[in-house]
Scaffold this motif. Sequence first.
Motif, short mmCIF file in Angstrom:
data_model
loop_
_atom_site.label_atom_id
_atom_site.label_comp_id
_atom_site.label_asym_id
_atom_site.label_seq_id
_atom_site.Cartn_x
_atom_site.Cartn_y
_atom_site.Cartn_z
N GLN A 319 0.62 -1.14 -0.03
CA GLN A 319 0.08 -0.04 -0.08
C GLN A 319 0.93 1.32 -0.01
OE1 GLN A 319 -2.52 -0.54 3.32
NE2 GLN A 319 -4.06 -1.88 2.38
N VAL A 320 2.08 1.32 0.83
CA VAL A 320 2.74 2.37 0.75
C VAL A 320 3.65 2.41 -0.63
CG1 VAL A 320 4.72 3.42 1.77
CG2 VAL A 320 3.16 2.42 3.21
N ALA A 321 4.13 1.34 -1.27
CA ALA A 321 5.28 1.28 -2.30
C ALA A 321 4.42 1.63 -3.42
CB ALA A 321 5.77 -0.25 -2.31
N ARG A 322 3.25 1.32 -3.50
CA ARG A 322 2.63 1.57 -4.84
C ARG A 322 2.35 3.30 -5.13
NH1 ARG A 322 -3.32 2.33 -5.27
NH2 ARG A 322 -4.33 2.39 -3.42
N ARG A 323 2.49 3.84 -3.79
CA ARG A 323 2.24 5.31 -4.04
C ARG A 323 3.54 5.80 -4.36
NH1 ARG A 323 -1.12 3.47 -0.33
NH2 ARG A 323 -2.98 4.52 0.02
N GLN A 328 -0.56 7.57 -12.32
CA GLN A 328 -1.77 7.11 -11.79
C GLN A 328 -2.09 5.60 -12.42
OE1 GLN A 328 -3.10 8.35 -9.01
NE2 GLN A 328 -4.46 6.41 -9.05
N ILE A 329 -1.84 5.70 -13.70
CA ILE A 329 -2.19 4.41 -14.52
C ILE A 329 -1.60 3.12 -13.80
CG2 ILE A 329 -2.24 3.13 -16.81
CD1 ILE A 329 -4.10 5.84 -16.54
N VAL A 334 -1.35 -1.66 -9.92
CA VAL A 334 -0.86 -2.33 -8.70
C VAL A 334 -1.74 -2.56 -7.53
CG1 VAL A 334 1.08 -2.18 -7.00
CG2 VAL A 334 1.56 -1.59 -9.32
N ALA A 335 -2.81 -1.51 -7.56
CA ALA A 335 -3.99 -1.69 -6.79
C ALA A 335 -4.49 -3.09 -6.59
CB ALA A 335 -5.15 -0.79 -6.85
N GLY A 336 -4.69 -3.67 -7.70
CA GLY A 336 -5.22 -5.10 -7.79
C GLY A 336 -4.61 -6.08 -7.23
N THR A 337 -2.99 -5.80 -7.16
CA THR A 337 -2.31 -6.84 -6.70
C THR A 337 -2.52 -7.14 -5.12
OG1 THR A 337 -0.67 -6.47 -8.32
CG2 THR A 337 0.24 -7.41 -6.32
N ILE A 338 -2.79 -6.04 -4.47
CA ILE A 338 -3.16 -5.82 -3.04
C ILE A 338 -4.09 -6.95 -2.80
CG2 ILE A 338 -3.46 -4.54 -0.99
CD1 ILE A 338 -2.25 -2.33 -2.32
N ASP A 339 -5.14 -6.71 -3.54
CA ASP A 339 -6.38 -7.81 -3.13
C ASP A 339 -5.94 -9.01 -3.41
OD1 ASP A 339 -7.97 -5.43 -2.80
OD2 ASP A 339 -8.50 -5.09 -4.93
N LYS A 340 -5.28 -9.56 -4.37
CA LYS A 340 -4.92 -10.78 -4.65
C LYS A 340 -4.07 -11.37 -3.34
CE LYS A 340 -5.33 -10.70 -9.49
NZ LYS A 340 -4.57 -10.93 -10.89
N VAL A 341 -2.83 -10.65 -2.97
CA VAL A 341 -2.17 -10.89 -1.91
C VAL A 341 -2.77 -11.14 -0.64
CG1 VAL A 341 -0.24 -10.19 -0.32
CG2 VAL A 341 -0.01 -9.82 -3.00
N LYS A 342 -4.00 -10.33 -0.27
CA LYS A 342 -4.99 -10.51 0.56
C LYS A 342 -5.64 -11.85 0.59
CE LYS A 342 -5.95 -5.71 1.56
NZ LYS A 342 -7.02 -4.66 1.91
N GLU A 343 -6.01 -12.47 -0.51
CA GLU A 343 -6.28 -13.66 -0.84
C GLU A 343 -5.63 -14.80 -0.54
OE1 GLU A 343 -8.14 -13.47 -4.59
OE2 GLU A 343 -9.65 -11.89 -3.98
N GLY A 344 -4.45 -14.58 -0.23
CA GLY A 344 -3.40 -15.43 -0.12
C GLY A 344 -2.39 -16.08 -1.31
N GLN A 345 -2.50 -14.96 -2.44
CA GLN A 345 -1.63 -15.54 -3.61
C GLN A 345 -0.09 -14.86 -3.37
OE1 GLN A 345 -2.96 -14.31 -7.47
NE2 GLN A 345 -5.18 -15.13 -7.14
N GLY A 346 0.79 -15.55 -3.94
CA GLY A 346 2.26 -14.79 -3.91
C GLY A 346 2.21 -13.43 -4.60
N ARG A 352 1.55 -10.21 -12.11
CA ARG A 352 1.41 -10.74 -13.47
C ARG A 352 0.35 -10.03 -14.29
NH1 ARG A 352 4.60 -15.16 -14.55
NH2 ARG A 352 5.15 -16.51 -12.53
N ASP A 353 -0.53 -9.12 -13.56
CA ASP A 353 -1.53 -8.41 -14.39
C ASP A 353 -1.17 -7.07 -14.61
OD1 ASP A 353 -3.27 -10.74 -14.40
OD2 ASP A 353 -4.40 -9.90 -12.42
N CYS A 354 0.47 -6.74 -14.46
CA CYS A 354 0.85 -5.59 -14.71
C CYS A 354 2.21 -5.73 -15.34
CB CYS A 354 1.41 -5.00 -13.27
SG CYS A 354 0.13 -4.71 -12.14
N PRO A 355 1.94 -6.36 -16.82
CA PRO A 355 3.08 -6.69 -17.70
C PRO A 355 3.82 -5.55 -18.10
CG PRO A 355 1.02 -6.93 -19.00
CD PRO A 355 0.51 -6.65 -17.32
#
Length: 432
Positions: A319-323, A328-329, A334-346, A352-355
Amino acid sequence: MATFQYKALQPDGRVVEGELEAGGRQEAFRQMESRGLRPIRLVERSHPVNGRARARVQGNGHGSGAPAVAGAPSAPGSGWWPRGRSRKVPGRALENFTRLLASLLSAGVPLSRALVILQKETAHPAAREKWKEIHDLVVDGMSLADAMARSPEVFPRVYVAMVEAGETGGFLDLVLAQIADFQAREKEMRAKLLAALLYPGILMTLALGVLAFLLVFFIPRFEALFAGFGARLPWLTQMIVSTSEVIRSYGLLVLVVGLTLGVMFRQWLVSPAGRRTWEGFILQVPVLGGLIAQYGMARFCRMLGTLLAAGVPLIQGLQVARRSLGNQILVDAVAGTIDKVKEGQGLGASLRDCPRLFPGSVLEMISVAEESGKLDQELIRIADTTEADLDRRLKTAVALAEPLMLFFIAAFIGTIFIGMVIPIFSLQDYIR
């Protein structure tokens, strides 16, 4: 026994909040682990009578126990250097403040006393007033991060978020030292870029000056000469003469319209919609877009690696690093990455959604580092490698820009020269 308020993730991924009693932060973390909870936030509930003392202890940077971080600001930041700060507190004063405060806290000086020392040491009037304001707010019981958040024109959001992480986790001195290093590194990179663009900028300024002189003073003399002989001008010469007439007749109006359009464009650029559109366009530019994405990845990896090394939980570090990305794009990606990490993904799989921001090779290195337990070290190493490669690419781009600018300057001036010389060869026909 102390009472702690917590916010954590359950094994099924749901976020829960509650309270528990423990003899210290370490024991509170052990209780949460025994319940299968992954901590997001852990704050000791204080009584009003000791709120000021607790704020000072947090600000001292020497808290005990496993570090956690309070909720970071939800609004995305725009980078290290906020607009408008230079007219109040200069960047050098803020960098000195950050580094000296880190040194004083590492030496065991209480936060309030350290702020008084910094207030006396600074020679800049605006900085002295701002440091006094921060000191008064901290003495009144406010945390250092909250006090800094009241002055967004001085302290960027990334700055405040990192201070909040270090203040709550008990390693404020370390975080401040890292912030000072970030500021110095970014200042050095900006200085290199400005130095590399200085010579092309001087060439462009001289070329515009020569072009204005030719159009305003030189071409009108040739125009009068051609008109005296009744010569028929070639189309290139007619275009040059017409441009000269427009500049001489409506030059002031063109300048006013240009300034008006510039102000309108700046206002549009400051708006959220305009900023997103412009930043999305910049990312699509062939060379510049890649450089910006690479620079954003380097900043992201360095900041996340630094926070993880200091003990900040991964989710809060993200949350801090993405700022720090600035664009803004990229922040939204990267905001979607945080939700996936909360779900337990590495982390590697979540990114991978940020190529555009993270190439496949970087994702593989992050995934391997997660498995080996060296994620913080690998992220910092990726940042070092990426910044070195970025420096080489910037030097190459600037080296290519100089001959290109010389070519375009020569083309402009040469076109005007040829356009004005061609009719001279035909004047002898009219003289006869």
